[in-house]
Design an enzyme around this catalytic site. Sequence first.
Site: not given
Ligand code: MCN
Ligand code: MOS
Length: 764
Positions: A246, A658, A664, A730-731
């Site tokens: 996170f 999805p 997420q 994610g965020e």
């Molecule tokens: N995804 C999708 N379609 C998209 C984008 C993403 O289906 N267009 C789905 C995928 O399963 C992808 C996930 O969402 O693996 C997250 O994608 P993304 O938004 O690109 O985020 P990151 O992979 O860069 O992950 C980091 C983000 C951040 S910054 C924090 S803080 C956070 C988060 O993800 N911390 C987490 N989600 C978390 N989820 C878990 N379980 N644990 C954390 O610590």
């Molecule tokens: Mo997420 S707080 O940008 O790791």
Amino acid sequence: MTFITPKAKHGDASDGNLGGRLSRLDGPAKITGSATYAAEHQIDGLVYAVTVQSTIAAGVVTSVDASAAEASPGVLLVLTPDNIMPLKSATTWAGTPGPEGPFLALPRIVSFNGQHIAAVVAETLEQATAAAALIRVTYEEKAHVYGLDDPKAGEGVPIDRMTMSRGDAVKALAEAPVRIEQEYRTPREYNVAIEPHGIIARWEADSLTLWEPSQWIDGMARSYAEWFDIPFENVRMISPYIGGGFGSKALSLPHGAVAAIAARMLGKPVKLVVTRPQTFTAYGGRPATRQTLALGATREGKLLSIVQHGVNETSMLGVAVEPLGSVTAIMYAVPNFSSRQNIIPLNTVTPGALRAPGENPSAFGIESAIDELAYEVGIDPLQIRLLNYAEEDPQAKIPWSTRRLREAFAAGAEAFGWSKRSPAPRSMREGKQLIGWGVAAGTYPVRRTPGEALVRILADGTAEVASSSIDMGQGTYTILAQTAAEVLGIPVEQVRVKLGDSALPRAPVAGGSQLANLMTGAVHKAAHAARDELIGLALNHPGSPFLDQQTNTLTIADGVISTPRSEQPSISIADFMRVIGQEKVEALRDTLPEDKKNTQDRYNNFTTMMAMKPPTEGGYSLHSWCAHFVEVRVDEDFGTVRVSRMVSALDSGRLYNPKLAESQWRGGIIMGIGQALLEEGVVDPRYARVINNNLGDYLVATNADIPDLQVISVGIPDHHASVLGGKAVGELPIVGVAPAIANAVFHATGKRIRDLPITLDKLL
Ligand code: MCN
Ligand code: MOS
């Protein structure tokens, strides 16, 4: 819980292809316990380190009496500021030179309560823990600043890069017929990942291997290389599974330096796992924030001006900025806007990142304030948001790539039944339960940093994807397997994804919600290149069955190569590889097009954590959007608040999976509910110490706090945002949850709570 998701919009994607609802491929390993987390690795000859923390918040360590600890059974080494090995300074996440190395390990100058002062290494964890309790530290204590409310805190330091303006906000505010001016506050909040931070460090000559949970393998490995002044290639960081981060696992931390120093000094592998209480001071979570927001509007509710001034706490040593103007600047079509921000140094550990740093408290301010304006001018809270809808980015003055916020409001309102809302506060109830309905919007930018992936087709017809990116639960393993399977034309079970190892191709931080877009983009390109090479071999290799076919292309489906028009001849990839005697076909590719990559050398490409430029591409402003609709029930006698129903509609562009994106979204919303109602780091002003440093007192949301959460995807593919059309996931979902709840609480009770969390004492 119920989920609504439109059918995958990209052909008839099977579950294994991109867009399919494949369950997490790492799930079985986690459920059965075969997934190995950092501290669980079995390393021969392991010894154990335990750190000792300061009990004062400011001053100087005058002496450390380690004699009793040293004489304690099993003790191998006691580290103090007197004997610790000095380190070089390391580049910070922003790519600038960092503070002096020794500061990061065991410093003599104390700048916060809970700072590491000494460490004991022993044969067993129990021996190290017992000996650590025998260390006597004496201090020369100085005055401390405990928090933003401390009279000694002062005005702080202005952060010029946070200053934004358009029009003449002060004048327009003064002339506005309706004005709202309030202060909104958020407390210190913590990441509380289920896996506490821990590390195993092992030296072999001048090479360092680290088993450590990491959101940024490349950046963290680089810190260790710079601290110890060894080549980057000499550091191997291994982090295949991570129990949540996170935002807290993206940077190397002082306890990691201590473990690596101890391992070097002893010539033995050292394990150091911080205890749960230590997770509150070994690194920082979200800093406490305050912002004053003044809104000027017409009597009809049209915004004329916003004037904002924010502050956040930082440490005495580090610069932590929680950008409070990020959502304020872009959410509404307001011609006059000004925002500035100060940071106020205190005696605390340097704050860090926590899910949507900046956007999260920024939205709490603006999405509460616009709600206050709605009641002031007497229009519906949803209507006022549509009335001030920003058709383009009002700050950058360029079009959005996509902004499906209007669709999010419509879909959310429909599913929630918003039209049945009775407008007046305190007008809906069930017995002693006051019922309130609230709405708020959220946004998160689409960031773009380069990242590499390798795709390899093997002799047995299976494929491998390799990247030093990570999966802390978001679903990286799964979506990268889906990407490769779709392009290569092989079943997803035949794709192995290797992540979490610095020996693999370079990847950016899993932060800023950028990894999915960047790494699916890189894997897509690499898989296409590998597939093209395989087809090239099938068309041209002397041993190929396609050699004398009159065709210039071939197809691959279900692992079988064939001619486009007929099924004959056809051959499985494995048979073809055997026929031509090839071991593998592979390709390494980078996410961003050549002209978008930064021009520095390959190493420097990865030195900053994220592309720091505003998220614009080809003249478009790139963001994800969401709208949350909340029902709360507030007990009239006790002031207890429960979220009883919630509908969120989100625009993250195209979803790669999805099922995982919904997970997420739900996770972020759950964290937002905890933030709104429960989470608050409580500091004792006398000692500047976090007193609720455990999970019994620092409350996070649990299942019993969470109602039915309905999530609706309203996104469409956005190819300005990313190669494959996705935006941030994610965020995004946490942004806007807390103000939606605060707005619902106002509707239920007529009480406006402007400082989180919304606890019963504030409502009675
Ligand atoms: N995804 C999708 N379609 C998209 C984008 C993403 O289906 N267009 C789905 C995928 O399963 C992808 C996930 O969402 O693996 C997250 O994608 P993304 O938004 O690109 O985020 P990151 O992979 O860069 O992950 C980091 C983000 C951040 S910054 C924090 S803080 C956070 C988060 O993800 N911390 C987490 N989600 C978390 N989820 C878990 N379980 N644990 C954390 O610590
Ligand atoms: Mo997420 S707080 O940008 O790791």
